[in-house]
Write an enzyme that holds these catalytic residues in place. Structure first.
Site, PDB file in Angstrom:
ATOM      1  N   LYS A   1       6.030   6.088   6.991  1.00 27.50           N
ATOM      2  CA  LYS A   1       5.572   5.239   8.091  1.00 27.50           C
ATOM      3  C   LYS A   1       6.768   4.800   8.928  1.00 27.50           C
ATOM      4  O   LYS A   1       7.833   4.501   8.392  1.00 27.50           O
ATOM      5  CB  LYS A   1       4.858   3.995   7.561  1.00 27.50           C
ATOM      6  CG  LYS A   1       3.572   4.293   6.816  1.00 27.50           C
ATOM      7  CD  LYS A   1       2.963   3.029   6.255  1.00 27.50           C
ATOM      8  CE  LYS A   1       1.709   3.339   5.454  1.00 27.50           C
ATOM      9  NZ  LYS A   1       1.199   2.141   4.780  1.00 27.50           N
TER      10      LYS A   1
ATOM     11  N   ASP B   1      -6.903  -6.519  -1.559  1.00 25.30           N
ATOM     12  CA  ASP B   1      -5.499  -6.804  -1.870  1.00 25.30           C
ATOM     13  C   ASP B   1      -5.326  -7.907  -2.910  1.00 25.30           C
ATOM     14  O   ASP B   1      -4.222  -8.109  -3.409  1.00 25.30           O
ATOM     15  CB  ASP B   1      -4.727  -7.152  -0.593  1.00 25.30           C
ATOM     16  CG  ASP B   1      -4.364  -5.924   0.225  1.00 25.30           C
ATOM     17  OD1 ASP B   1      -4.486  -4.802  -0.290  1.00 25.30           O
ATOM     18  OD2 ASP B   1      -3.958  -6.094   1.395  1.00 25.30           O
TER      19      ASP B   1
ATOM     20  N   TYR C   1       1.953   1.321  13.534  1.00 26.02           N
ATOM     21  CA  TYR C   1       2.646   2.241  12.655  1.00 26.02           C
ATOM     22  C   TYR C   1       2.241   3.678  12.887  1.00 26.02           C
ATOM     23  O   TYR C   1       1.094   3.994  13.104  1.00 26.02           O
ATOM     24  CB  TYR C   1       2.533   1.880  11.181  1.00 26.02           C
ATOM     25  CG  TYR C   1       1.256   1.281  10.659  1.00 26.02           C
ATOM     26  CD1 TYR C   1       0.500   1.948   9.712  1.00 26.02           C
ATOM     27  CD2 TYR C   1       0.834   0.020  11.078  1.00 26.02           C
ATOM     28  CE1 TYR C   1      -0.654   1.382   9.198  1.00 26.02           C
ATOM     29  CE2 TYR C   1      -0.314  -0.550  10.569  1.00 26.02           C
ATOM     30  CZ  TYR C   1      -1.058   0.147   9.623  1.00 26.02           C
ATOM     31  OH  TYR C   1      -2.201  -0.409   9.121  1.00 26.02           O
TER      32      TYR C   1
ATOM     33  N   HIS D   1       0.810  -1.211   0.000  1.00 29.46           N
ATOM     34  CA  HIS D   1       0.000   0.000   0.000  1.00 29.46           C
ATOM     35  C   HIS D   1       0.847   1.267   0.000  1.00 29.46           C
ATOM     36  O   HIS D   1       1.971   1.276   0.488  1.00 29.46           O
ATOM     37  CB  HIS D   1      -0.895   0.029   1.246  1.00 29.46           C
ATOM     38  CG  HIS D   1      -1.770  -1.173   1.379  1.00 29.46           C
ATOM     39  ND1 HIS D   1      -2.061  -1.729   2.602  1.00 29.46           N
ATOM     40  CD2 HIS D   1      -2.423  -1.928   0.465  1.00 29.46           C
ATOM     41  CE1 HIS D   1      -2.863  -2.778   2.433  1.00 29.46           C
ATOM     42  NE2 HIS D   1      -3.085  -2.925   1.145  1.00 29.46           N
TER      43      HIS D   1
END
Length: 190
Positions: A71, A169, A131, A61
């Site tokens: 991130k 996904d 994250y 992603h």
């Protein structure tokens, strides 16, 4: 915090200094001052956590501008293989990836800059994954690549028949079919 360079500039592993004794352990998880001095100048604005079982692959992603995200990721419980893929057209490392194991034991963090796709595979019975993001989630800016793109050559360390994906996904394009990617010459932090 010790900074461990990877094969792609800007993508780094952070190893905390852990102080332990008979009571347990202590370590500094994050310091904005140290992060800016050693990694890059950015401010994290959103923290996320996911829980997944063995075989789950989340990714690959990214978010497009104006909501591109860096991130800083870590595992609180369990073990994952975490992957960053350079998707900045014009970069010397375009299409290359870095994969690192993050676990509750090694307490490492992995920094994925803007301009990279990110994903992880759960290698333990379950994993709790956290994250920090330096931009807010914006569904209209979502982007993604196929987790199993053969040109990327990612070894997810899972048997293919054990991989568990979200419906979303399952349908992402391969890198060479992606309609939108980053430009290496664009400053993504302005």
């Amino acid at each position: 915090m010790e900074l461990i360079e990877t094969g792609i500039p800007g993508v780094v592993v952070l190893q905390p200094r852990i102080f332990g004794d008979e009571r347990g352990y202590f370590f500094e998880l994050f310091s904005q001052r140290d992060f800016e001095a050693k990694v890059c100048r950015t401010v994290f604005v959103q923290d996320n956590e996911s829980k997944s079982c063995y075989g789950v692959v989340r990714g690959l992603h990214f978010q497009k501008p104006p909501y591109a995200q860096s991130k800083l990721v870590r595992v609180v419980k369990g073990r994952v293989l975490d992957v960053a893929v350079d998707i900045r057209r014009g970069s010397l490392t375009y299409g290359k990836h870095v994969a690192v194991e993050l676990s509750e034991e090694n307490k490492r963090q992995f920094f994925i800059p803007r301009g990279f796709a990110h994903g992880f595979a759960v290698l333990s019975e379950e994993a709790m994954f956290q994250y920090k993001c330096d931009n807010f989630y914006a569904p209209e800016c979502e982007g993604a690549l196929a987790w199993n793109d053969p040109d990327l050559g990612i070894d997810w360390q899972l048997p293919a028949e054990k991989v568990i994906l979200s419906e979303k996904d399952r349908h992402h394009p391969c890198l060479k079919e992606a309609e939108w990617l980053f430009d290496y010459n664009e400053n993504l932090y302005e």
